[in-house]
Design a protein around this motif. Structure first.
Motif, mmCIF file in Angstrom:
data_model
loop_
_atom_site.group_PDB
_atom_site.id
_atom_site.type_symbol
_atom_site.label_atom_id
_atom_site.label_comp_id
_atom_site.label_asym_id
_atom_site.label_seq_id
_atom_site.Cartn_x
_atom_site.Cartn_y
_atom_site.Cartn_z
ATOM 1 N N PHE A 1 42.853 49.519 43.763
ATOM 2 C CA PHE A 1 42.568 49.181 44.942
ATOM 3 C C PHE A 1 42.420 47.574 45.383
ATOM 4 O O PHE A 1 43.422 47.273 46.183
ATOM 5 C CB PHE A 1 41.164 49.733 45.480
ATOM 6 C CG PHE A 1 41.082 49.572 47.110
ATOM 7 C CD1 PHE A 1 42.036 50.187 48.065
ATOM 8 C CD2 PHE A 1 39.727 49.262 47.575
ATOM 9 C CE1 PHE A 1 41.762 49.868 49.413
ATOM 10 C CE2 PHE A 1 39.471 49.085 48.626
ATOM 11 C CZ PHE A 1 40.426 49.402 49.704
ATOM 12 N N GLY B 1 34.834 48.800 50.151
ATOM 13 C CA GLY B 1 34.956 49.624 48.822
ATOM 14 C C GLY B 1 34.082 49.278 47.760
ATOM 15 O O GLY B 1 33.374 50.191 47.023
ATOM 16 N N TYR C 1 42.239 54.053 47.002
ATOM 17 C CA TYR C 1 41.049 54.369 47.645
ATOM 18 C C TYR C 1 40.633 55.720 47.908
ATOM 19 O O TYR C 1 39.434 56.027 47.688
ATOM 20 C CB TYR C 1 40.981 53.715 49.096
ATOM 21 C CG TYR C 1 39.691 53.702 49.933
ATOM 22 C CD1 TYR C 1 38.584 52.889 49.516
ATOM 23 C CD2 TYR C 1 39.438 54.505 50.734
ATOM 24 C CE1 TYR C 1 37.406 52.831 50.110
ATOM 25 C CE2 TYR C 1 38.404 54.905 51.394
ATOM 26 C CZ TYR C 1 37.282 53.853 51.151
ATOM 27 O OH TYR C 1 35.986 54.099 51.898
#
Length: 302
Positions: free
Chosen positions: A155, A186, A245
């Motif tokens: 990611f 994240g 993600y």
């Protein structure tokens, strides 16, 4: 003594010897069919010593099953614990049979106390072993540290490439801002994995999960805004970031599910808390019974 009297006495001697022999055989037969009282006392003492040894083995193996760091080790120690407990149970039945035959009130009372304690120990012991062998906290930790870390790295790399490839155009600032906003959210989710795994309180886990939901909303909002920027909608880097993600959040759901079960924490709490107390009580009762038997042996040999 007169000769006739002497002859008469000798005449009865074979009969006397016969009856004496029959009496001895009767006594011998009795002690063969029903154990010698002295032997029974020593047998009880031996059984108790063996029970105490196997009980300690069961306790130690249980704790090792709880502390083990792999499924294989947990299963192996759980098997050992159950086997040792089965040996205690076998000895318990054998000594119970002897005590029931002898009908000694004090020994019956102590054994009844042990039976109650032993039943509690076995029930809790099986609960602990069942939890310990599931290893859900360790599994959650492994998923987070391996697959979760890999997807978060993918990611981050995808977003970094997206930023670098758009560094020379007018949308650079917006791309950078949204990319870092998604990445920060994240990483915050990833950082609280361990806190959730280590947490034992359900309410505290609720709070962590609420923060995860909040970070997830921020990340998805930023990714959605990136896809609305002209020229980024079909970007391979953005698609890779979105895929990474999504996979990371699927793994996060699994981490939270396993962590919620808390089998490692629960088994440790039960083993170090309730079962340690019960096992100590069982050992004390066996020691009391052993002292009672030894006292009777001492009186019998005086």
């Amino acid at each position: 003594m007169e000769p006739n009297t002497t002859k008469s006495a000798y005449a009865f001697l074979p009969w006397v010897l016969t009856f004496a022999l029959l009496g001895a055989l009767t006594v011998f037969s009795y002690y063969r069919e029903s154990d010698n009282p002295f032997e029974m006392e020593f047998k009880k003492a031996d059984l108790l010593s063996t029970m105490r040894i196997h009980l300690l083995e069961a306790i130690e193996a249980e704790k090792n099953a709880v502390m083990a760091t792999t499924d294989e080790a947990s299963e192996s120690f759980a098997v050992r614990s159950r086997q040792a407990a089965d040996k205690v149970e076998s000895n318990r039945k054998e000594i119970e049979s002897i005590i029931d035959q002898q009908k000694l009130p004090r020994e019956i009372e102590i054994l009844n106390n042990f039976n109650i304690c032993w039943a509690q120990f076995r029930k809790l012991d099986e609960t602990i072993l069942a939890l310990a062998t599931q290893n859900t906290n360790l599994k959650a930790q492994k998923i987070s540290a391996t697959q979760g870390a890999q997807e978060m790295e993918r990611f981050e790399q995808s977003l970094n490439r997206l930023i670098h490839r758009n560094a020379g155009n007018n949308r650079c600032n917006t791309t950078v801002m949204l990319s870092y906003e998604a990445l920060t959210a994240g990483l915050k989710i990833f950082s609280v994995h361990q806190s959730h795994i280590e947490e034992a309180d359900d309410q505290e886990m609720d709070k962590i999960e609420l923060s995860i939901k909040s970070y997830d909303i921020s990340a998805r909002k930023a990714l959605g805004s990136l896809s609305n920027i002209t020229g980024l909608k079909d970007s391979e880097d953005l698609k890779n970031a979105e895929t990474a993600y999504e996979q990371f959040m699927n793994l996060t759901d699994e981490v939270l599910r396993l962590s919620r079960m808390n089998t490692n924490i629960k088994s440790a709490e039960l083993s170090l808390g309730g079962n340690e107390l019960i096992s100590s009580q069982c050992q004390e009762i066996l020691a009391d019974l052993q002292e009672t038997i030894q006292a009777r042996q001492f009186k019998a040999t005086r």
